[in-house]
Design a protein around this motif. Sequence first.
Motif, mmCIF file in Angstrom:
data_model
loop_
_atom_site.group_PDB
_atom_site.id
_atom_site.type_symbol
_atom_site.label_atom_id
_atom_site.label_comp_id
_atom_site.label_asym_id
_atom_site.label_seq_id
_atom_site.Cartn_x
_atom_site.Cartn_y
_atom_site.Cartn_z
ATOM 1 N N TYR A 176 -4.534 8.876 2.445
ATOM 2 C CA TYR A 176 -4.469 7.474 2.032
ATOM 3 C C TYR A 176 -5.869 6.900 1.849
ATOM 4 O O TYR A 176 -6.158 6.247 0.844
ATOM 5 N N ASN A 194 0.373 4.294 -2.177
ATOM 6 C CA ASN A 194 -0.799 5.141 -1.964
ATOM 7 C C ASN A 194 -0.644 6.056 -0.764
ATOM 8 O O ASN A 194 -1.538 6.834 -0.453
ATOM 9 N N PHE A 195 0.459 5.896 -0.042
ATOM 10 C CA PHE A 195 0.674 6.743 1.116
ATOM 11 C C PHE A 195 1.030 8.146 0.659
ATOM 12 O O PHE A 195 1.604 8.333 -0.410
ATOM 13 N N SER A 214 -3.511 10.416 7.032
ATOM 14 C CA SER A 214 -4.324 9.205 6.908
ATOM 15 C C SER A 214 -5.519 9.443 5.995
ATOM 16 O O SER A 214 -5.939 8.549 5.267
ATOM 17 N N SER A 228 -2.000 13.481 -4.943
ATOM 18 C CA SER A 228 -3.064 12.537 -4.652
ATOM 19 C C SER A 228 -3.931 12.309 -5.871
ATOM 20 O O SER A 228 -4.270 11.176 -6.220
ATOM 21 N N LYS A 271 -7.272 5.528 -1.655
ATOM 22 C CA LYS A 271 -7.639 4.128 -1.804
ATOM 23 C C LYS A 271 -9.086 4.001 -2.230
ATOM 24 O O LYS A 271 -9.411 3.232 -3.130
ATOM 25 N N GLN A 313 0.800 -1.217 0.000
ATOM 26 C CA GLN A 313 0.000 0.000 0.000
ATOM 27 C C GLN A 313 0.832 1.265 0.000
ATOM 28 O O GLN A 313 0.302 2.365 -0.124
#
Lengths: 612, 324
Positions: A603, A264-265, A600, A418, A607, A261
């Motif tokens: 992310y 995607n951080f 957070s 992002s 996602k 993952q």
Amino acid sequence: MTFYMKPPEGNIQLNKLYQDAETRLFFLCQIHQCWGDIDQVRSIIVDHSSIRSNSDCLIEGSRKDRISHFVLRLTCLESGQLQTFFIEAETQLFEYRMECGGEQTVTHSVRELKRHSHFALRSMALTSSHQKFIIQVQKISDEILSSGMLECYGRQNCQHAIKVPWTVVESLVKERQVVVTAGDVEIHCHNLLQLLCCVFKATLEFGLKELSLSGAKNLIAIDARLRQVKKNLYRLYRKHQGGDYMVLSSNSLRSTDIESQVPNFPLCMQELHKILSSTGRLRHHARIRYTLYLKDIGLPVMENIAFWENFYSKPHKGHSGGCCHTWDGTDKNRYTYGIRHLYGIEGGRKNYTSHSCSALQDLQSQPSELGGCPFTSYGEDELSVLLYPILGDHLQLQEDVIKEVKAGRPNAACKTLSAFTIYMNKECRRKNHEEKKSLRGCDQDNIKNLEEDKNTEGCIPNLLDVKKRDNSSKLTLLPKLCEEQSRVSDLMGKKHIQTNQVLKSPNNSSQKIYDAKLQANKGHCHAKNFGYGVTNTKTINYSNSASAQIPCFKNVDSACSQGINLTTKSCNGIRNKMHEAVCDIEDLNSLLKYNFSHPSHYYLRTKSESNV
Amino acid sequence: MEKEVKKNCPHKIDIGAIYNSKPKDHRTVHMFAPQEKELVFDIDMTDYDEVRTCCSGAEICKKCWKFMTIAVKILDTALREDFGYQHILWVYSGRRGVHCWVCDGSARALSQSSRVALAEYLQRAEGIAKKFFNDLILSDQDLLGTPQLWGKVLALVPDPALRESLENTMPQCVNSQQRWSTIKTEINRTLSKSEHKKGYRPYLLTEIILQLVYPRLDIHVTKGLNHLLKSPFCVHPKTGRVCVCFDPLKAEQFDPMAVPHLSQLMEEISNYDAGKTDEERGAVAEYKKTSMKQSIDLFDSFLSSLGKENVARRREESDMKLDF
């Protein structure tokens, strides 16, 4: 009432009170995103009719202005996050007012400041540190008025200077924008505005502290009307923060999932992960930040412990910041207890929140602190090095990110990243989906080779229209195709990143339509091409040469004899918009209408959007 | 308090802030908050690991102590000249660093944000850094000694063309000093030519020097109003050395290897006491019989001047309140 030292008095109708406060809060949210760009601030009023219709409460010095400010002060008492935001946004508003108001406004404000300081010292109950501060302010305002700096305001090379204690302008000292001698700072005419902004901010901070000490919170809790107002204002604020869109983490992550993952951080957490993977250790504060972040994205406590155990039970490699701890004996118990404490299962049972973006951005100048926001703490060169593996050849995007960073808008830079990640994920997904669907109809081997070639050339994800392809592709030509693809990007202006390549299909009846679409898209790109220098329309011809299975460009400057079939993938409407959107950063950002305030959230949002 | 300490015999003593009520009552009081705290700095040798070649981790030696010397001098000068603080105590932390205690009244009252601002200001100080640069970086640490090392230093040069040309000339030079003067001349030449080029960095040399030797403070120690810091003259649990204070003006002469051990102190006392009568033994305070004497004297003079300031302040305050 520029410095808001004196609270308002009198009566007002409840709904007007709420309306004014709401307008003000909304306006502050908008101003906060402008980061000092005067033109943008000016356009806020123009753009938002809700603000325009109730702009009375924003007129400096008006009663409504004062009332709405103090109502918001009351509202902030509960939330530290809102408080920080409020202080920052109000300071920006103050700065804007002073900049636009000119000499008269500034003079008027300083005179008022002096009067109100007198009043405050005489009649308000203040803590001793607050009192000391107001005495300092009084002295400063006296000196400003008598030194003639105000009339000089605007001119750069005069001799006017006043001395202020360094603590009044600590943010200027921090950046070394002023010279400190024996504890005092000399302020010249060109620093005057900055001085006033520092004074404003400190006055506001002291005011908020006094308010919280005075027990006003209880007053609000008792009065049902104020409770309702407060609740509504919080709702508005949270909406602006993106809270409404928050997808609750499902708590189903496992420690073994983390590695996959990481792309995607957000960049800040990617950096921490990188250091952890390469050295096997993280120092205390960085470890806390990462642990809290993992907790926030849905890693359950046992998985979190397993995650750290995985790294710490192996010996550390290389320079690990002097950490010599391992995962056995007392160290293991300490680390386990620490992680559980963060989850609120031990000790004070406090459910710690992860660090917000602004907290991480504040870490900027600590060189030895890890996990701060890369968009504030890294220099341009370091950032470019970081961004390249992610953004690849999308140089325009990279430039835009750097532009945002230089302009002091780290959130905007992160948002761009992002949006890009989401877009790429979606494309990968779609492509995989497409390939899977057509696997049945096509030559399996060919596809495998295609994949290999694509990978070896390191191409940008290729929307390969495998469906339309028949099995007559000459695979050796494919690498060249990829090469040409980047030249096509040059041709189209670098913004048109995504080019779909359709391996020539014998059935070219739809070609004309493709042609037309392409021209239209190109035109679109040109319009949005911020002076990228593609001045003459380059035509791409499509030939029907049956022998040329894979067309290639020989000479991009002239009409080509063989052309690549460029087409936008015909899929659902959103898709098309997205293809066009890739031409333009603004469109990319329109993918994300929200803000995120924590890593957070970045992310979780990335996602969830990518899964659509 | 002396009796209490002797009775309880603690392993070590950590000092924090003055609060508005007793810490053990903190749950019962409405607003439990720190009122005053000295301004403290903690410099740890491990933060220099990326630029020191002689040791790593918890070890230190005379060579890398020079980093500490630079940091001490920068901080001390800046605190005194720029901020006007006078009551500054420097203490060896027992193993691999130093602590700095600023005890002026105005420093004790600083808010958290002021402390952070001050710490960040200090991490950008340049003047003294240059003076010590040659000795430390070039000779002792030999940071331009091997291709690997000079590669790291050259990575600080932003312009890739310049960097490449510098890298090519590096092997031709014989030692670090030569390499550094080559770098200096090259950079100055390039800068004087390309005045208005994008990315013009007139202070590139200074930046490089700073990047290597700036004082690496632990911001959390300085920032935290509730942070505890080891008291001066405690014994470090891992090394057994006493955390003695030292004179910042003579920082380069301070030898961390020569700091007295607990066992060493015991020996010195018995040596002194040998062959003396009980009366004579009792006449001199125990610590004066040991090698700690110098640093205690330093501490005493520090305390007396601080005491004078406190008395003056209290007088001022009572004058203001008209309390007699």
